[in-house]
Design a protein around this motif. Structure first.
Motif, PDB file in Angstrom:
ATOM      1  N   GLU A 164       0.842  -1.203   0.000  1.00 51.34           N
ATOM      2  CA  GLU A 164       0.000   0.000   0.000  1.00 51.34           C
ATOM      3  C   GLU A 164       0.871   1.244   0.000  1.00 51.34           C
ATOM      4  O   GLU A 164       0.501   2.251  -0.570  1.00 51.34           O
ATOM      5  N   PHE A 165       2.036   1.158   0.660  1.00 55.20           N
ATOM      6  CA  PHE A 165       2.924   2.317   0.629  1.00 55.20           C
ATOM      7  C   PHE A 165       4.372   1.860   0.555  1.00 55.20           C
ATOM      8  O   PHE A 165       4.727   0.727   0.899  1.00 55.20           O
ATOM      9  N   ARG A 166       5.217   2.776   0.126  1.00 52.24           N
ATOM     10  CA  ARG A 166       6.659   2.530   0.028  1.00 52.24           C
ATOM     11  C   ARG A 166       7.375   3.776   0.528  1.00 52.24           C
ATOM     12  O   ARG A 166       7.034   4.899   0.158  1.00 52.24           O
ATOM     13  N   LEU A 183      -0.243   2.291  -3.826  1.00 53.21           N
ATOM     14  CA  LEU A 183       0.363   1.459  -4.864  1.00 53.21           C
ATOM     15  C   LEU A 183      -0.473   0.218  -5.144  1.00 53.21           C
ATOM     16  O   LEU A 183      -0.507  -0.271  -6.272  1.00 53.21           O
ATOM     17  N   ASP A 184      -1.144  -0.291  -4.107  1.00 51.52           N
ATOM     18  CA  ASP A 184      -1.949  -1.500  -4.289  1.00 51.52           C
ATOM     19  C   ASP A 184      -3.192  -1.247  -5.132  1.00 51.52           C
ATOM     20  O   ASP A 184      -3.773  -2.171  -5.696  1.00 51.52           O
ATOM     21  N   LYS A 185      -3.615   0.012  -5.239  1.00 54.34           N
ATOM     22  CA  LYS A 185      -4.812   0.364  -6.021  1.00 54.34           C
ATOM     23  C   LYS A 185      -4.452   1.113  -7.294  1.00 54.34           C
ATOM     24  O   LYS A 185      -5.339   1.631  -7.982  1.00 54.34           O
ATOM     25  N   PRO A 206      -1.277   6.093  -6.998  1.00 54.89           N
ATOM     26  CA  PRO A 206      -0.194   6.593  -6.144  1.00 54.89           C
ATOM     27  C   PRO A 206      -0.351   8.066  -5.769  1.00 54.89           C
ATOM     28  O   PRO A 206      -0.729   8.896  -6.582  1.00 54.89           O
ATOM     29  N   ARG A 207      -0.074   8.343  -4.498  1.00 55.80           N
ATOM     30  CA  ARG A 207      -0.031   9.710  -3.984  1.00 55.80           C
ATOM     31  C   ARG A 207       1.270   9.851  -3.226  1.00 55.80           C
ATOM     32  O   ARG A 207       1.690   8.936  -2.525  1.00 55.80           O
ATOM     33  N   GLU A 208       1.881  11.017  -3.334  1.00 49.41           N
ATOM     34  CA  GLU A 208       3.203  11.202  -2.731  1.00 49.41           C
ATOM     35  C   GLU A 208       3.143  12.089  -1.490  1.00 49.41           C
ATOM     36  O   GLU A 208       2.384  13.054  -1.426  1.00 49.41           O
ATOM     37  N   TYR A 209       3.969  11.715  -0.524  1.00 45.78           N
ATOM     38  CA  TYR A 209       4.164  12.485   0.697  1.00 45.78           C
ATOM     39  C   TYR A 209       5.669  12.589   0.957  1.00 45.78           C
ATOM     40  O   TYR A 209       6.471  11.880   0.348  1.00 45.78           O
ATOM     41  N   VAL A 210       6.017  13.462   1.874  1.00 47.07           N
ATOM     42  CA  VAL A 210       7.410  13.581   2.307  1.00 47.07           C
ATOM     43  C   VAL A 210       7.442  13.448   3.818  1.00 47.07           C
ATOM     44  O   VAL A 210       6.638  14.069   4.528  1.00 47.07           O
ATOM     45  N   MET A 211       8.346  12.606   4.308  1.00 47.99           N
ATOM     46  CA  MET A 211       8.550  12.473   5.744  1.00 47.99           C
ATOM     47  C   MET A 211       9.914  13.062   6.085  1.00 47.99           C
ATOM     48  O   MET A 211      10.942  12.588   5.604  1.00 47.99           O
TER      49      MET A 211
END
Length: 212
Positions: free
Chosen positions: A109-111, A137-139, A142-147
């Motif tokens: 779901e996320f990377r 990613l599983d759907k 994709p949406r992006e974030y920053v940590m």
């Protein structure tokens, strides 16, 4: 101090106060993270809501910095499995929902991947590390974030691609202004964000800190 705090929280939490986490809420939510397991001799973390009820937990037993970590709810049901990939030089973690783990072609779901910062490598920027987060990613959405993680301060911020704050983790401060130990953190999740997803990202942060 760590053992005293653990016993303090254990005294507050009873079987009838175990809470089922709400995946999304219309209001800002504040949680307390104890970067320890309540199981004697185990590694992991325990997450309490604002009422002192356990909502999430990670129990790695005798293994620290495991390559595979399970995030559970208060009753022990697995919500997410975090997998650290061995072949990544910079660092790569993937998160899987239980529904995805039984498929032949597993899709996370996320990377989370560490971003190489040239200025930091050259010594112009110290203390902060950036991580690229891609969810959905599983759907195939994709949406992006920053940590942005401040390792030395045990804090991090998660923002979306527009710069909007999604969640923040930092050292917990009491009402009287006392900063608690490095193992006691506050997690603030903004409205309409998926709590389970945010918890998955925060567990990655905990693995980066080598606290689990």
């Amino acid at each position: 101090m760590g053992n005293q705090l653990k016993f303090f929280y254990m005294a507050k939490v009873y079987p009838q106060t175990l809470s089922s986490s709400t995946p999304v809420c219309s209001k800002q939510q504040v949680f307390t993270l104890l970067m320890k397991s309540l199981i004697l001799g185990s590694n992991g973390c325990t997450v309490f809501d604002s009422d002192g009820c356990i909502v999430y937990r990670v129990d790695n037993y005798h293994t620290k910095c495991s390559k595979q970590v399970h995030i559970m709810d208060a009753k022990g049901e697995v919500l997410f499995t975090i997998v650290a990939k061995k072949l990544s030089v910079l660092g790569l973690w993937e998160g899987y929902r239980p529904a995805n783990t039984g498929k032949k072609k597993k899709k996370p779901e996320f990377r989370v991947t560490k971003v190489l910062n040239i200025r930091k490598v050259l010594g112009f920027r110290r203390g902060a590390s950036s991580f690229k987060v891609v969810v959905g990613l599983d759907k195939n959405q994709p949406r992006e974030y920053v940590m942005e993680a401040q390792i030395c301060k045990s804090s991090c911020k998660i923002v979306d691609n527009s710069g909007k704050l999604v969640a923040e983790v930092k050292r917990k401060i009491t009402n009287s202004g006392v900063v608690l130990g490095e193992d006691v953190l506050t997690m603030v999740v903004e409205p309409y964000e998926d709590h389970c997803l945010i918890m998955g990202l925060v567990v990655v942060f905990g693995l980066i800190l080598r606290k689990m």
